[in-house]
Scaffold this motif. Structure first.
Motif, PDB file in Angstrom:
ATOM      1  N   ALA A   1       0.852  -1.083   0.200  1.00  0.00           N
ATOM      2  CA  ALA A   1      -0.101  -0.085   0.107  1.00  0.00           C
ATOM      3  C   ALA A   1       0.788   1.137  -0.130  1.00  0.00           C
ATOM      4  CB  ALA A   1      -0.988  -0.186   1.411  1.00  0.00           C
ATOM      5  N   GLU A   2       1.894   1.221   0.573  1.00  0.00           N
ATOM      6  CA  GLU A   2       2.857   2.212   0.853  1.00  0.00           C
ATOM      7  C   GLU A   2       3.401   2.584  -0.134  1.00  0.00           C
ATOM      8  OE1 GLU A   2       5.496   2.300   4.052  1.00  0.00           O
ATOM      9  OE2 GLU A   2       3.762   1.711   5.481  1.00  0.00           O
ATOM     10  N   GLU A   3       3.938   1.685  -0.974  1.00  0.00           N
ATOM     11  CA  GLU A   3       4.534   1.619  -2.421  1.00  0.00           C
ATOM     12  C   GLU A   3       3.695   2.180  -3.506  1.00  0.00           C
ATOM     13  OE1 GLU A   3       5.365  -1.442  -5.754  1.00  0.00           O
ATOM     14  OE2 GLU A   3       5.796  -2.100  -3.695  1.00  0.00           O
ATOM     15  N   LEU A   4       2.451   1.718  -3.470  1.00  0.00           N
ATOM     16  CA  LEU A   4       1.324   1.988  -4.276  1.00  0.00           C
ATOM     17  C   LEU A   4       0.738   3.535  -4.100  1.00  0.00           C
ATOM     18  CD1 LEU A   4      -0.309  -1.325  -4.843  1.00  0.00           C
ATOM     19  CD2 LEU A   4       0.760  -0.212  -6.478  1.00  0.00           C
ATOM     20  N   ILE A   5       0.725   3.851  -2.896  1.00  0.00           N
ATOM     21  CA  ILE A   5       0.012   5.299  -2.725  1.00  0.00           C
ATOM     22  C   ILE A   5       1.111   6.182  -2.934  1.00  0.00           C
ATOM     23  CG2 ILE A   5      -0.493   6.751  -0.664  1.00  0.00           C
ATOM     24  CD1 ILE A   5      -2.783   4.777  -1.904  1.00  0.00           C
ATOM     25  N   LYS A   6       2.256   5.863  -2.795  1.00  0.00           N
ATOM     26  CA  LYS A   6       3.592   6.832  -3.276  1.00  0.00           C
ATOM     27  C   LYS A   6       3.723   6.921  -4.765  1.00  0.00           C
ATOM     28  CE  LYS A   6       8.602   7.304  -2.468  1.00  0.00           C
ATOM     29  NZ  LYS A   6       9.770   6.654  -1.890  1.00  0.00           N
ATOM     30  N   ARG A   7       3.318   5.731  -5.379  1.00  0.00           N
ATOM     31  CA  ARG A   7       3.397   5.940  -6.945  1.00  0.00           C
ATOM     32  C   ARG A   7       2.187   6.646  -7.367  1.00  0.00           C
ATOM     33  NH1 ARG A   7       2.866   0.134 -10.172  1.00  0.00           N
ATOM     34  NH2 ARG A   7       2.811   0.972 -12.553  1.00  0.00           N
ATOM     35  N   VAL A   8       1.039   6.822  -6.706  1.00  0.00           N
ATOM     36  CA  VAL A   8       0.214   7.651  -7.481  1.00  0.00           C
ATOM     37  C   VAL A   8       0.136   9.017  -6.719  1.00  0.00           C
ATOM     38  CG1 VAL A   8      -1.599   5.827  -7.806  1.00  0.00           C
ATOM     39  CG2 VAL A   8      -1.749   6.991  -5.851  1.00  0.00           C
ATOM     40  N   GLY A   9       1.338   9.285  -6.210  1.00  0.00           N
ATOM     41  CA  GLY A   9       1.659  10.682  -5.545  1.00  0.00           C
ATOM     42  C   GLY A   9       0.852  11.319  -4.347  1.00  0.00           C
ATOM     43  N   LEU A  10       0.383  10.086  -3.371  1.00  0.00           N
ATOM     44  CA  LEU A  10      -0.347  10.642  -2.249  1.00  0.00           C
ATOM     45  C   LEU A  10       0.312   9.926  -0.816  1.00  0.00           C
ATOM     46  CD1 LEU A  10      -3.830   9.885  -3.579  1.00  0.00           C
ATOM     47  CD2 LEU A  10      -2.883  12.170  -3.097  1.00  0.00           C
TER      48      LEU A  10
ATOM     49  N   GLY B   1     -11.427  14.906  -5.187  1.00  0.00           N
ATOM     50  CA  GLY B   1     -12.074  13.710  -6.078  1.00  0.00           C
ATOM     51  C   GLY B   1     -10.722  13.234  -6.841  1.00  0.00           C
ATOM     52  N   GLY B   2      -9.921  14.086  -7.234  1.00  0.00           N
ATOM     53  CA  GLY B   2      -8.793  13.576  -7.925  1.00  0.00           C
ATOM     54  C   GLY B   2      -7.928  12.565  -7.087  1.00  0.00           C
ATOM     55  N   GLN B   3      -7.839  12.786  -5.711  1.00  0.00           N
ATOM     56  CA  GLN B   3      -6.990  12.132  -4.998  1.00  0.00           C
ATOM     57  C   GLN B   3      -7.828  10.651  -4.571  1.00  0.00           C
ATOM     58  OE1 GLN B   3      -6.723  14.801  -1.785  1.00  0.00           O
ATOM     59  NE2 GLN B   3      -4.726  15.541  -2.398  1.00  0.00           N
ATOM     60  N   LYS B   4      -9.026  10.922  -4.582  1.00  0.00           N
ATOM     61  CA  LYS B   4      -9.949   9.686  -4.064  1.00  0.00           C
ATOM     62  C   LYS B   4      -9.855   8.554  -5.411  1.00  0.00           C
ATOM     63  CE  LYS B   4     -13.584  11.635  -1.518  1.00  0.00           C
ATOM     64  NZ  LYS B   4     -15.075  12.280  -1.677  1.00  0.00           N
ATOM     65  N   GLN B   5      -9.555   9.319  -6.604  1.00  0.00           N
ATOM     66  CA  GLN B   5      -9.662   8.386  -7.636  1.00  0.00           C
ATOM     67  C   GLN B   5      -8.231   7.892  -8.021  1.00  0.00           C
ATOM     68  OE1 GLN B   5     -11.299   6.361  -9.411  1.00  0.00           O
ATOM     69  NE2 GLN B   5     -12.424   7.335 -10.715  1.00  0.00           N
ATOM     70  N   ARG B   6      -7.120   8.432  -7.382  1.00  0.00           N
ATOM     71  CA  ARG B   6      -5.884   7.875  -7.616  1.00  0.00           C
ATOM     72  C   ARG B   6      -5.949   6.871  -6.386  1.00  0.00           C
ATOM     73  NH1 ARG B   6      -1.653  12.532  -6.924  1.00  0.00           N
ATOM     74  NH2 ARG B   6      -3.480  13.815  -6.176  1.00  0.00           N
ATOM     75  N   VAL B   7      -6.556   6.887  -5.333  1.00  0.00           N
ATOM     76  CA  VAL B   7      -6.525   5.877  -4.293  1.00  0.00           C
ATOM     77  C   VAL B   7      -7.205   4.588  -5.007  1.00  0.00           C
ATOM     78  CG1 VAL B   7      -7.282   5.327  -2.138  1.00  0.00           C
ATOM     79  CG2 VAL B   7      -6.106   7.379  -2.387  1.00  0.00           C
ATOM     80  N   ALA B   8      -8.357   4.931  -5.496  1.00  0.00           N
ATOM     81  CA  ALA B   8      -9.111   3.705  -6.138  1.00  0.00           C
ATOM     82  C   ALA B   8      -8.096   3.009  -7.161  1.00  0.00           C
ATOM     83  CB  ALA B   8     -10.293   4.236  -7.073  1.00  0.00           C
TER      84      ALA B   8
END
Length: 242
Positions: free
Chosen positions: A117-126, A139-146
């Protein structure tokens, strides 16, 4: 990778898909465009049986997923899906949203899932949002989490159903950027979008859907610059403001 033959979908008396035939290869970036009501989202949702096809055949890696004996949940593990309205669990933090499926399906231990999760959330910039809740995100952040959540299962295919249509214009770019990175990394993607610039830049093939069928398909430069079908020409003349 995906072989679709004579795919029909009716909702009651309404015929939505009218006999689609297509092949999607590994590494393809299929971008589905077309007018509202042409069957784009239904076609996408039939690929993982969120909408149950009325008849036809869908084979993934040679396996018929419409066979009654097919374990569709197993198939879905290898197909990530990102929806228009994010569908995050509001009572779970960003980290918990991403780790839930891999842990519940015993794909990973909690510790492994947390690392992922840490690796992926970093990958999407969050990276700084890991322990926040969806109501604290744009909204943009939610979609990147999705997107990160869908990637947590290490899918072979990613399906995107109009992932930017619920977003404010300034947030669209940040989501498309993440999707573009996935495309460059070689992910097989099938996406429905209204973003024509993105379709042209990222798509390896464009499917133009009209009235329940793929009316035209080909590489972006062919479909956008030299469309053959009168309906494609008419649609593009409206959306490209030529």
């Amino acid at each position: 990778m995906i072989e679709i033959r004579k795919l029909y979908k009716n909702f009651g008396d309404v015929k939505v898909l009218k006999g689609i035939d297509s092949d999607i290869e590994k590494g393809d970036k299929i971008v589905i465009i077309g007018p509202s009501g042409s069957g784009k989202s239904t076609f996408l949702r039939c690929l993982n049986r969120l909408d149950e096809p009325t008849s036809g055949s869908i084979k993934i890696d040679g396996k018929e997923i419409l066979d009654p004996n097919c374990d569709i949940n197993k198939v879905r593990e290898s197909m990530g899906m990102v929806f228009q309205h994010f569908n995050l669990f509001p009572h779970l933090s960003v980290r918990q949203n991403v780790t839930l499926a891999p842990v519940q399906l015993k794909k990973m231990t909690q510790a492994e899932a947390d690392d992922k999760a840490e690796e992926l959330i970093k990958r999407v910039g969050l990276a700084d949002k890991l322990d926040e809740y969806p109501n604290m995100l744009s909204g943009g952040q939610k979609q990147r989490v999705a997107i990160a959540r869908a990637l947590a299962m290490d899918p072979e295919i990613m399906l995107f159903d109009e992932p930017t249509s619920a977003l404010d214009p300034e947030m669209i770019g940040e989501v498309l950027e993440v999707m573009q990175e996935l495309a460059l990394a070689g992910m097989t993607m099938v996406l429905v979008t209204h973003e024509m610039g993105f379709a042209r830049n990222v798509g390896s093939r464009i499917f133009f859907m009209d009235d329940g069928l793929i009316a035209e398909e080909g590489p972006p430069e062919q479909v956008f610059d030299q469309p053959q079908n009168p309906r494609t020409i008419e649609f593009l003349s409206k959306v490209l403001h030529k």
